[in-house]
Design a protein around this motif. Structure first.
Motif, PDB file in Angstrom:
ATOM      1  N   VAL A 149      11.387 -20.617  -4.950  1.00 47.40           N
ATOM      2  CA  VAL A 149      11.211 -20.343  -6.346  1.00 47.40           C
ATOM      3  C   VAL A 149      10.027 -19.139  -6.471  1.00 47.40           C
ATOM      4  CG1 VAL A 149      10.167 -21.274  -8.533  1.00 47.40           C
ATOM      5  CG2 VAL A 149      11.539 -22.754  -7.147  1.00 47.40           C
ATOM      6  N   VAL A 150      10.531 -18.095  -7.219  1.00 49.28           N
ATOM      7  CA  VAL A 150       9.312 -16.995  -7.201  1.00 49.28           C
ATOM      8  C   VAL A 150       8.072 -17.653  -7.918  1.00 49.28           C
ATOM      9  CG1 VAL A 150       8.774 -14.771  -8.158  1.00 49.28           C
ATOM     10  CG2 VAL A 150      11.207 -15.295  -7.400  1.00 49.28           C
ATOM     11  N   VAL A 151       6.938 -17.339  -7.240  1.00 48.06           N
ATOM     12  CA  VAL A 151       5.591 -17.866  -7.509  1.00 48.06           C
ATOM     13  C   VAL A 151       4.600 -16.635  -7.845  1.00 48.06           C
ATOM     14  CG1 VAL A 151       6.048 -20.055  -6.567  1.00 48.06           C
ATOM     15  CG2 VAL A 151       4.752 -18.494  -5.355  1.00 48.06           C
ATOM     16  N   ALA A 152       5.097 -15.519  -7.183  1.00 50.48           N
ATOM     17  CA  ALA A 152       4.221 -14.321  -7.272  1.00 50.48           C
ATOM     18  C   ALA A 152       4.588 -12.861  -6.749  1.00 50.48           C
ATOM     19  CB  ALA A 152       2.716 -14.573  -6.390  1.00 50.48           C
ATOM     20  N   GLU A 153       4.023 -12.228  -7.463  1.00 48.64           N
ATOM     21  CA  GLU A 153       4.328 -10.748  -6.987  1.00 48.64           C
ATOM     22  C   GLU A 153       3.358  -9.839  -6.552  1.00 48.64           C
ATOM     23  OE1 GLU A 153       7.184  -7.217  -8.710  1.00 48.64           O
ATOM     24  OE2 GLU A 153       7.053  -8.661  -9.806  1.00 48.64           O
ATOM     25  N   ILE A 154       3.404  -9.253  -5.386  1.00 48.76           N
ATOM     26  CA  ILE A 154       2.313  -8.315  -5.155  1.00 48.76           C
ATOM     27  C   ILE A 154       2.694  -6.977  -5.269  1.00 48.76           C
ATOM     28  CG2 ILE A 154       0.775  -7.696  -3.243  1.00 48.76           C
ATOM     29  CD1 ILE A 154       1.307 -10.353  -1.913  1.00 48.76           C
ATOM     30  N   ARG A 163       1.039  -1.195   0.197  1.00 47.18           N
ATOM     31  CA  ARG A 163      -0.016   0.122  -0.079  1.00 47.18           C
ATOM     32  C   ARG A 163       0.837   1.237   0.118  1.00 47.18           C
ATOM     33  NH1 ARG A 163      -4.127  -0.364   4.324  1.00 47.18           N
ATOM     34  NH2 ARG A 163      -5.511  -1.342   2.777  1.00 47.18           N
ATOM     35  N   ALA A 164       2.166   1.191   0.527  1.00 47.81           N
ATOM     36  CA  ALA A 164       3.158   2.339   0.700  1.00 47.81           C
ATOM     37  C   ALA A 164       3.840   2.472  -0.639  1.00 47.81           C
ATOM     38  CB  ALA A 164       3.879   2.140   1.872  1.00 47.81           C
ATOM     39  N   GLY A 165       3.565   1.748  -1.737  1.00 56.52           N
ATOM     40  CA  GLY A 165       4.138   1.650  -2.702  1.00 56.52           C
ATOM     41  C   GLY A 165       5.514   0.747  -2.939  1.00 56.52           C
ATOM     42  N   GLY A 166       5.439  -0.252  -2.094  1.00 56.62           N
ATOM     43  CA  GLY A 166       6.366  -1.250  -2.288  1.00 56.62           C
ATOM     44  C   GLY A 166       6.065  -2.402  -3.205  1.00 56.62           C
ATOM     45  N   ALA A 167       6.822  -3.525  -3.281  1.00 58.78           N
ATOM     46  CA  ALA A 167       6.316  -4.814  -3.876  1.00 58.78           C
ATOM     47  C   ALA A 167       6.821  -5.748  -3.220  1.00 58.78           C
ATOM     48  CB  ALA A 167       7.268  -4.607  -5.137  1.00 58.78           C
ATOM     49  N   VAL A 168       6.304  -6.871  -3.122  1.00 59.06           N
ATOM     50  CA  VAL A 168       6.671  -8.045  -2.547  1.00 59.06           C
ATOM     51  C   VAL A 168       6.516  -9.422  -3.318  1.00 59.06           C
ATOM     52  CG1 VAL A 168       5.671  -9.658  -0.551  1.00 59.06           C
ATOM     53  CG2 VAL A 168       5.580  -7.196  -0.323  1.00 59.06           C
ATOM     54  N   VAL A 169       7.864 -10.093  -3.427  1.00 55.98           N
ATOM     55  CA  VAL A 169       7.913 -11.176  -4.111  1.00 55.98           C
ATOM     56  C   VAL A 169       7.683 -12.459  -3.541  1.00 55.98           C
ATOM     57  CG1 VAL A 169       9.614 -12.278  -5.761  1.00 55.98           C
ATOM     58  CG2 VAL A 169       9.470 -10.016  -5.727  1.00 55.98           C
ATOM     59  N   VAL A 170       6.750 -13.293  -3.413  1.00 60.84           N
ATOM     60  CA  VAL A 170       6.560 -14.530  -2.929  1.00 60.84           C
ATOM     61  C   VAL A 170       7.365 -15.479  -3.522  1.00 60.84           C
ATOM     62  CG1 VAL A 170       4.604 -15.980  -2.103  1.00 60.84           C
ATOM     63  CG2 VAL A 170       4.402 -13.414  -2.334  1.00 60.84           C
ATOM     64  N   THR A 171       7.976 -16.305  -2.708  1.00 56.93           N
ATOM     65  CA  THR A 171       8.699 -17.542  -2.939  1.00 56.93           C
ATOM     66  C   THR A 171       7.939 -18.888  -2.471  1.00 56.93           C
ATOM     67  OG1 THR A 171      10.043 -17.541  -1.340  1.00 56.93           O
ATOM     68  CG2 THR A 171      10.654 -16.394  -3.553  1.00 56.93           C
ATOM     69  N   ASP A 172       8.166 -19.738  -3.093  1.00 57.35           N
ATOM     70  CA  ASP A 172       7.592 -21.374  -2.501  1.00 57.35           C
ATOM     71  C   ASP A 172       8.822 -22.040  -2.642  1.00 57.35           C
ATOM     72  OD1 ASP A 172       6.277 -23.331  -1.596  1.00 57.35           O
ATOM     73  OD2 ASP A 172       5.071 -23.790  -3.462  1.00 57.35           O
TER      74      ASP A 172
END
Length: 97
Positions: free
Chosen positions: A33-38, A21-30
């Motif tokens: 391995v990168v599976v998503a980006e918020i 919400r503050a403008g950052g990005a979050v990369v999600v790994t499993d």
């Protein structure tokens, strides 16, 4: 860009959503391995134009994607050689063969 594992994201979701919400990005790994980006709304458009390999590097935080080029910013340059001159120069360089 923050990278977070799936389990940690689940446990601290509200904290990561505040970061986005503050403008950052979050990369999600499993399992590494990168599976998503918020990303904030509208943040996906620039990445869609990138090649898949470049988008993957950006997702891992190894590169930062720039804005799309605007052709009107660059002046049109005059030709450096007159038509046919490049062929003449190559012929001179090759000589007799």
């Amino acid at each position: 860009m923050t990278t977070v594992g799936l389990r940690e994201l689940k446990n601290r979701l509200a904290e990561y959503i505040r970061e986005v919400r503050a403008g950052g990005a979050v990369v999600v790994t499993d399992r590494g391995v990168v599976v998503a980006e918020i990303v904030p709304p509208g943040g996906v458009v620039a990445r869609a134009a990138a090649t898949p390999g470049l988008a993957a590097l950006a997702a891992r935080g190894e590169v930062t994607l720039g804005a799309p080029n605007d052709p009107s910013v660059y002046p049109e340059l005059p030709p450096l050689l007159r038509p046919g001159r490049a062929a003449e120069l190559l012929d001179e360089e090759r000589g007799e063969r």
